[in-house]
Motif scaffolding. Structure first.
Motif, PDB file in Angstrom:
ATOM      1  N   ALA A  29       0.933  -1.181   0.142  1.00  0.00           N
ATOM      2  CA  ALA A  29      -0.062  -0.139  -0.177  1.00  0.00           C
ATOM      3  C   ALA A  29       0.927   1.216  -0.003  1.00  0.00           C
ATOM      4  CB  ALA A  29      -0.991   0.083   1.190  1.00  0.00           C
ATOM      5  N   ALA A  30       0.370   2.427  -0.299  1.00  0.00           N
ATOM      6  CA  ALA A  30       0.867   3.676  -0.381  1.00  0.00           C
ATOM      7  C   ALA A  30       1.655   3.866   1.089  1.00  0.00           C
ATOM      8  CB  ALA A  30      -0.093   4.693  -0.564  1.00  0.00           C
ATOM      9  N   GLY A  31       1.133   3.600   2.181  1.00  0.00           N
ATOM     10  CA  GLY A  31       1.876   3.675   3.351  1.00  0.00           C
ATOM     11  C   GLY A  31       2.982   2.605   3.565  1.00  0.00           C
ATOM     12  N   GLY A  32       3.187   1.683   2.666  1.00  0.00           N
ATOM     13  CA  GLY A  32       4.061   0.693   3.236  1.00  0.00           C
ATOM     14  C   GLY A  32       3.532  -0.710   3.757  1.00  0.00           C
ATOM     15  N   THR A  33       2.194  -0.692   3.807  1.00  0.00           N
ATOM     16  CA  THR A  33       1.654  -1.829   4.325  1.00  0.00           C
ATOM     17  C   THR A  33       1.222  -2.675   3.293  1.00  0.00           C
ATOM     18  OG1 THR A  33       0.687  -0.385   6.146  1.00  0.00           O
ATOM     19  CG2 THR A  33      -0.396  -2.487   5.846  1.00  0.00           C
ATOM     20  N   ILE A  99     -13.526  15.678   6.510  1.00  0.00           N
ATOM     21  CA  ILE A  99     -13.995  14.348   6.507  1.00  0.00           C
ATOM     22  C   ILE A  99     -13.948  13.829   8.008  1.00  0.00           C
ATOM     23  CG2 ILE A  99     -13.423  13.526   3.904  1.00  0.00           C
ATOM     24  CD1 ILE A  99     -10.954  12.014   4.973  1.00  0.00           C
ATOM     25  N   THR A 100     -14.684  12.668   8.224  1.00  0.00           N
ATOM     26  CA  THR A 100     -14.382  11.839   9.377  1.00  0.00           C
ATOM     27  C   THR A 100     -14.095  10.605   8.939  1.00  0.00           C
ATOM     28  OG1 THR A 100     -16.261  12.958  10.488  1.00  0.00           O
ATOM     29  CG2 THR A 100     -15.958  10.768  11.355  1.00  0.00           C
ATOM     30  N   VAL A 101     -13.045   9.948   9.505  1.00  0.00           N
ATOM     31  CA  VAL A 101     -12.616   8.593   9.222  1.00  0.00           C
ATOM     32  C   VAL A 101     -12.457   7.649  10.446  1.00  0.00           C
ATOM     33  CG1 VAL A 101     -11.121   9.119   7.247  1.00  0.00           C
ATOM     34  CG2 VAL A 101     -10.104   9.433   9.590  1.00  0.00           C
ATOM     35  N   VAL A 102     -12.671   6.513  10.431  1.00  0.00           N
ATOM     36  CA  VAL A 102     -12.524   5.354  11.267  1.00  0.00           C
ATOM     37  C   VAL A 102     -11.582   4.452  11.042  1.00  0.00           C
ATOM     38  CG1 VAL A 102     -13.971   3.577  12.583  1.00  0.00           C
ATOM     39  CG2 VAL A 102     -15.175   5.465  11.912  1.00  0.00           C
ATOM     40  N   GLY A 103     -10.646   3.901  11.999  1.00  0.00           N
ATOM     41  CA  GLY A 103      -9.596   3.073  11.803  1.00  0.00           C
ATOM     42  C   GLY A 103      -8.850   2.881  12.835  1.00  0.00           C
ATOM     43  N   LYS A 104      -7.623   2.393  12.631  1.00  0.00           N
ATOM     44  CA  LYS A 104      -6.756   2.314  13.795  1.00  0.00           C
ATOM     45  C   LYS A 104      -5.603   2.844  13.609  1.00  0.00           C
ATOM     46  CE  LYS A 104      -8.481  -2.472  14.814  1.00  0.00           C
ATOM     47  NZ  LYS A 104      -8.273  -3.852  15.358  1.00  0.00           N
ATOM     48  N   SER A 105      -4.876   3.553  14.652  1.00  0.00           N
ATOM     49  CA  SER A 105      -3.581   4.207  14.646  1.00  0.00           C
ATOM     50  C   SER A 105      -2.522   2.999  14.801  1.00  0.00           C
ATOM     51  CB  SER A 105      -3.336   4.925  15.855  1.00  0.00           C
ATOM     52  OG  SER A 105      -2.146   5.691  15.911  1.00  0.00           O
ATOM     53  N   GLU A 106      -1.575   2.996  13.702  1.00  0.00           N
ATOM     54  CA  GLU A 106      -0.426   2.170  13.727  1.00  0.00           C
ATOM     55  C   GLU A 106       0.933   2.972  14.049  1.00  0.00           C
ATOM     56  OE1 GLU A 106      -0.684  -1.144  13.640  1.00  0.00           O
ATOM     57  OE2 GLU A 106      -2.762  -1.311  13.365  1.00  0.00           O
ATOM     58  N   PRO A 107       1.209   3.295  15.079  1.00  0.00           N
ATOM     59  CA  PRO A 107       2.271   4.278  15.435  1.00  0.00           C
ATOM     60  C   PRO A 107       3.629   3.420  14.831  1.00  0.00           C
ATOM     61  CG  PRO A 107       1.658   3.574  17.560  1.00  0.00           C
ATOM     62  CD  PRO A 107       0.336   3.090  16.250  1.00  0.00           C
ATOM     63  N   GLY A 108       3.882   2.255  15.032  1.00  0.00           N
ATOM     64  CA  GLY A 108       5.070   1.660  14.648  1.00  0.00           C
ATOM     65  C   GLY A 108       5.364   1.205  13.090  1.00  0.00           C
ATOM     66  N   LEU A 109       4.295   1.647  12.180  1.00  0.00           N
ATOM     67  CA  LEU A 109       4.299   1.312  10.853  1.00  0.00           C
ATOM     68  C   LEU A 109       5.131   1.761  10.180  1.00  0.00           C
ATOM     69  CD1 LEU A 109       2.716  -0.550   8.817  1.00  0.00           C
ATOM     70  CD2 LEU A 109       1.159   1.192   8.356  1.00  0.00           C
ATOM     71  N   MET A 110       5.917   1.436   9.442  1.00  0.00           N
ATOM     72  CA  MET A 110       7.016   2.222   8.488  1.00  0.00           C
ATOM     73  C   MET A 110       6.354   2.634   7.403  1.00  0.00           C
ATOM     74  SD  MET A 110      10.654  -0.142   9.397  1.00  0.00           S
ATOM     75  CE  MET A 110      10.906  -0.120   7.734  1.00  0.00           C
ATOM     76  N   THR A 111       6.556   3.918   6.814  1.00  0.00           N
ATOM     77  CA  THR A 111       5.946   4.137   5.805  1.00  0.00           C
ATOM     78  C   THR A 111       6.964   5.093   4.808  1.00  0.00           C
ATOM     79  OG1 THR A 111       5.385   6.551   6.304  1.00  0.00           O
ATOM     80  CG2 THR A 111       3.651   4.398   6.782  1.00  0.00           C
ATOM     81  N   THR A 112       6.725   5.223   3.731  1.00  0.00           N
ATOM     82  CA  THR A 112       7.742   6.262   3.045  1.00  0.00           C
ATOM     83  C   THR A 112       7.346   7.742   2.960  1.00  0.00           C
ATOM     84  OG1 THR A 112       6.634   5.969   0.819  1.00  0.00           O
ATOM     85  CG2 THR A 112       8.295   4.607   1.194  1.00  0.00           C
ATOM     86  N   CYS A 113       6.290   8.039   3.667  1.00  0.00           N
ATOM     87  CA  CYS A 113       5.813   9.374   3.742  1.00  0.00           C
ATOM     88  C   CYS A 113       6.395  10.364   4.842  1.00  0.00           C
ATOM     89  CB  CYS A 113       4.312   9.578   3.907  1.00  0.00           C
ATOM     90  SG  CYS A 113       3.409   8.841   2.524  1.00  0.00           S
ATOM     91  N   MET A 114       6.950   9.753   5.778  1.00  0.00           N
ATOM     92  CA  MET A 114       7.759  10.294   6.971  1.00  0.00           C
ATOM     93  C   MET A 114       6.979  11.567   7.427  1.00  0.00           C
ATOM     94  SD  MET A 114      11.677   9.488   5.660  1.00  0.00           S
ATOM     95  CE  MET A 114      11.786  10.802   4.297  1.00  0.00           C
ATOM     96  N   GLN A 115       5.588  11.664   7.548  1.00  0.00           N
ATOM     97  CA  GLN A 115       4.939  12.530   7.826  1.00  0.00           C
ATOM     98  C   GLN A 115       3.779  11.985   8.787  1.00  0.00           C
ATOM     99  OE1 GLN A 115       4.288  14.843   4.442  1.00  0.00           O
ATOM    100  NE2 GLN A 115       4.133  16.756   5.888  1.00  0.00           N
TER     101      GLN A 115
END
Length: 127
Positions: A29-33, A99-115
């Motif tokens: 995925a775009a976030g590296g997942t 917008i309003t979004v529902v989901g889960k925070s994944e603080p340890g997830l590595m991404t290429t966005c770095m933001q």
């Protein structure tokens, strides 16, 4: 000394290959997942959002990140990096949208966005 020169590189190679053995070959995925790790029920932007146990609801403004294909949700708690592979959810994630979004925070997830704090989105609705 000869044993050390052969055993250390062999052990290093074994450790590296063991880490690769868990590769699922799922598209990333775009976030590296891996897509298989991102769960997104089919929703439409106008759908009513409700959080399942363990999920969080966030409301804010979508902004473009500094890296390509990176979208953030700015709210009172800061920036959240929006991660999803659901096409319907992605279509609602447009810069400037409230917008309003529902989901889960994944603080340890590595991404290429770095933001922002990575947030895996399961559903979205316009505010």
């Amino acid at each position: 000394m000869l044993i050390r020169r052969t055993v250390v590189p062999a052990a290093l190679l074994l450790a590296l290959s063991a880490g690769c053995a868990n590769n699922t070959d799922a598209p990333i995925a775009a976030g590296g997942t891996p897509e298989s790790a991102v769960t997104s029920p089919a929703t439409s932007p106008a759908a009513v959002v409700s959080a399942a146990p363990g999920e969080t609801t966030l409301t804010g403004t979508v902004t473009a990140g500094v890296e390509p294909n990176c979208l953030l949700l700015k709210d009172a708690t800061g920036d959240h990096l929006l991660i999803t592979e659901d096409v319907k959810v992605k279509s609602a994630l447009q810069p400037g949208a409230e917008i309003t979004v529902v989901g889960k925070s994944e603080p340890g997830l590595m991404t290429t966005c770095m933001q922002g704090k990575p947030f895996v989105v399961s559903s979205v609705a316009g505010s």
